[in-house]
Design a protein around this motif. Sequence first.
Motif, PDB file in Angstrom:
ATOM      1  N   CYS A 130      86.350  43.541  47.202  1.00 38.37           N
ATOM      2  CA  CYS A 130      85.765  45.397  47.446  1.00 38.37           C
ATOM      3  C   CYS A 130      84.886  44.747  49.139  1.00 38.37           C
ATOM      4  N   PRO A 131      85.050  44.545  49.770  1.00 40.29           N
ATOM      5  CA  PRO A 131      84.102  44.528  50.786  1.00 40.29           C
ATOM      6  C   PRO A 131      82.745  45.676  50.951  1.00 40.29           C
ATOM      7  N   ARG A 132      83.034  46.546  51.389  1.00 43.28           N
ATOM      8  CA  ARG A 132      82.511  47.806  51.148  1.00 43.28           C
ATOM      9  C   ARG A 132      81.356  48.069  50.460  1.00 43.28           C
ATOM     10  N   LEU A 133      82.276  48.049  48.587  1.00 45.68           N
ATOM     11  CA  LEU A 133      81.543  48.138  47.082  1.00 45.68           C
ATOM     12  C   LEU A 133      80.320  47.051  47.255  1.00 45.68           C
ATOM     13  N   VAL A 134      80.622  45.792  47.171  1.00 48.85           N
ATOM     14  CA  VAL A 134      80.227  44.848  46.924  1.00 48.85           C
ATOM     15  C   VAL A 134      78.520  45.039  47.922  1.00 48.85           C
ATOM     16  N   THR A 135      78.870  45.531  49.411  1.00 51.28           N
ATOM     17  CA  THR A 135      77.502  45.880  49.850  1.00 51.28           C
ATOM     18  C   THR A 135      76.527  46.701  49.745  1.00 51.28           C
ATOM     19  N   TRP A 136      77.464  48.147  49.049  1.00 48.39           N
ATOM     20  CA  TRP A 136      76.830  49.209  47.980  1.00 48.39           C
ATOM     21  C   TRP A 136      75.954  49.014  47.835  1.00 48.39           C
ATOM     22  N   ARG A 137      76.997  48.108  46.669  1.00 51.58           N
ATOM     23  CA  ARG A 137      75.608  47.837  45.275  1.00 51.58           C
ATOM     24  C   ARG A 137      74.851  47.120  45.422  1.00 51.58           C
ATOM     25  N   GLU A 138      74.898  46.588  46.385  1.00 51.21           N
ATOM     26  CA  GLU A 138      73.803  44.843  46.239  1.00 51.21           C
ATOM     27  C   GLU A 138      72.608  45.972  46.723  1.00 51.21           C
ATOM     28  N   GLU A 139      73.432  46.760  47.768  1.00 55.37           N
ATOM     29  CA  GLU A 139      72.143  47.005  48.809  1.00 55.37           C
ATOM     30  C   GLU A 139      71.006  48.664  47.610  1.00 55.37           C
ATOM     31  N   VAL A 140      72.018  48.729  46.849  1.00 53.99           N
ATOM     32  CA  VAL A 140      71.346  49.339  46.309  1.00 53.99           C
ATOM     33  C   VAL A 140      70.808  49.178  45.014  1.00 53.99           C
ATOM     34  N   ALA A 141      70.910  47.954  44.568  1.00 50.62           N
ATOM     35  CA  ALA A 141      70.125  47.197  43.995  1.00 50.62           C
ATOM     36  C   ALA A 141      69.122  46.925  44.632  1.00 50.62           C
ATOM     37  N   ARG A 142      68.783  46.708  45.791  1.00 49.92           N
ATOM     38  CA  ARG A 142      67.988  46.120  46.592  1.00 49.92           C
ATOM     39  C   ARG A 142      66.651  46.874  46.734  1.00 49.92           C
ATOM     40  N   THR A 143      67.712  48.090  47.738  1.00 50.44           N
ATOM     41  CA  THR A 143      65.981  48.357  47.627  1.00 50.44           C
ATOM     42  C   THR A 143      65.906  50.259  46.679  1.00 50.44           C
ATOM     43  N   HIS A 158      72.520  54.826  40.431  1.00 47.24           N
ATOM     44  CA  HIS A 158      71.322  54.257  39.609  1.00 47.24           C
ATOM     45  C   HIS A 158      71.897  54.595  38.549  1.00 47.24           C
ATOM     46  N   GLY A 159      73.078  55.002  37.581  1.00 47.96           N
ATOM     47  CA  GLY A 159      73.677  54.497  36.142  1.00 47.96           C
ATOM     48  C   GLY A 159      74.016  53.390  36.157  1.00 47.96           C
ATOM     49  N   GLY A 160      74.886  53.266  35.998  1.00 47.41           N
ATOM     50  CA  GLY A 160      75.776  52.264  35.963  1.00 47.41           C
ATOM     51  C   GLY A 160      75.641  51.101  36.370  1.00 47.41           C
ATOM     52  N   ASN A 161      75.836  50.842  37.614  1.00 45.12           N
ATOM     53  CA  ASN A 161      74.793  49.916  38.172  1.00 45.12           C
ATOM     54  C   ASN A 161      73.396  49.829  38.712  1.00 45.12           C
ATOM     55  N   ARG A 162      72.777  50.561  37.663  1.00 38.10           N
ATOM     56  CA  ARG A 162      70.977  50.107  37.419  1.00 38.10           C
ATOM     57  C   ARG A 162      71.197  48.915  36.423  1.00 38.10           C
ATOM     58  N   THR A 163      72.238  50.127  35.316  1.00 36.38           N
ATOM     59  CA  THR A 163      71.986  49.084  33.688  1.00 36.38           C
ATOM     60  C   THR A 163      72.510  48.576  33.230  1.00 36.38           C
ATOM     61  N   ILE A 190      84.946  53.368  26.833  1.00 34.49           N
ATOM     62  CA  ILE A 190      84.986  53.788  28.002  1.00 34.49           C
ATOM     63  C   ILE A 190      85.183  53.056  29.146  1.00 34.49           C
ATOM     64  N   PHE A 191      86.048  52.780  30.350  1.00 33.76           N
ATOM     65  CA  PHE A 191      85.608  52.431  31.780  1.00 33.76           C
ATOM     66  C   PHE A 191      86.310  53.120  32.753  1.00 33.76           C
ATOM     67  N   ALA A 192      86.168  52.591  33.533  1.00 37.65           N
ATOM     68  CA  ALA A 192      86.187  52.924  35.214  1.00 37.65           C
ATOM     69  C   ALA A 192      87.314  52.469  35.750  1.00 37.65           C
ATOM     70  N   ALA A 193      88.071  53.981  36.545  1.00 42.38           N
ATOM     71  CA  ALA A 193      89.139  53.298  37.199  1.00 42.38           C
ATOM     72  C   ALA A 193      88.525  52.218  38.193  1.00 42.38           C
ATOM     73  N   VAL A 194      87.131  52.593  39.054  1.00 40.85           N
ATOM     74  CA  VAL A 194      86.303  51.591  40.719  1.00 40.85           C
ATOM     75  C   VAL A 194      85.529  51.296  39.392  1.00 40.85           C
ATOM     76  N   ARG A 195      85.434  49.758  39.392  1.00 37.50           N
ATOM     77  CA  ARG A 195      84.411  49.211  38.548  1.00 37.50           C
ATOM     78  C   ARG A 195      83.015  49.339  39.596  1.00 37.50           C
ATOM     79  N   CYS A 196      83.003  49.759  40.624  1.00 35.83           N
ATOM     80  CA  CYS A 196      81.918  49.448  41.235  1.00 35.83           C
ATOM     81  C   CYS A 196      81.234  50.506  41.781  1.00 35.83           C
ATOM     82  N   ALA A 197      79.739  50.737  42.290  1.00 32.82           N
ATOM     83  CA  ALA A 197      78.809  51.992  42.609  1.00 32.82           C
ATOM     84  C   ALA A 197      80.167  51.810  43.563  1.00 32.82           C
ATOM     85  N   PRO A 198      80.525  53.245  43.800  1.00 35.48           N
ATOM     86  CA  PRO A 198      80.923  53.701  45.426  1.00 35.48           C
ATOM     87  C   PRO A 198      80.013  54.946  46.271  1.00 35.48           C
TER      88      PRO A 198
END
Length: 229
Positions: A16-29, A64-69, A111-119
């Motif tokens: 998912c291009p939009r989510l790849v960009t977002w999850r990595e941008e959040v991690a960077r900033t 800043h939860g699962g996408n962080r830890t 525990i699992f999620a319907a979508v695995r990347c932070a949106p």
Amino acid sequence: ADLEVLDARIGHCRACPRLVTWREEVARTRRAAFRDQEYWGRPVPGFGPAGASIGVLGLAPAAHGGNRTGRVFTGDRSGDVLFAALHRAGLANQPTSVAEDDGLELRHTRIFAAVRCAPPENKPSPGERDACAPWLRREVELLRPTLRVVVALGAFAWAAWWPVPTSVYGRRPPVPRPAFGHGALAWIAEDVPVLLGSYHVSQQNTFTGRLTPTMLDEIFARAKEIAGL
Ligand code: SF4
């Protein structure tokens, strides 16, 4: 071991291009409060033992939860509510989940999620939900021998479940689909896990009192009963 292989494969998904960009941008900033921390910034796999009889299906990792830890529901307010409830139900060895190395162990529960990347804004699109559906299907396939009930946290997770009875169990769910609600139950067939609805453990619900700890305790008591625990 099969679940570990799946977890590793999920961790490399870039569908998912939009989510790849977002999850990595959040991690960077990063957020100021977590400035010194390494962010995971990748898809977040499920957590809990192979052989689980209870599944908990969430929406998507928090920025800043699962996408962080790197662990689902870990390090955010929703997780604080969820893990406290799992601990009260005897399904977790401790009431908090703050980091991947904090010693948390779940019992009978994955525990699992319907979508695995932070949106962005915690809102995945239906297309992103569909793109991520094969990971959910594969996870349920691996849990199939023991999985008896799935607690869907919120309407999005409830909707994300519906391809599973057909793709994993070869059973067609009824049309129209059973409606989501807190405490709603959907029984499809003897060999398909029962779907149990719960309001999501988000701050919007817990801060406003729409979802109380007692209401959540009732959900996990019901889930344990269905799972024969
Ligand atoms: Fe892959 Fe799912 Fe992340 Fe999309 S949301 S990139 S399908 S893991």
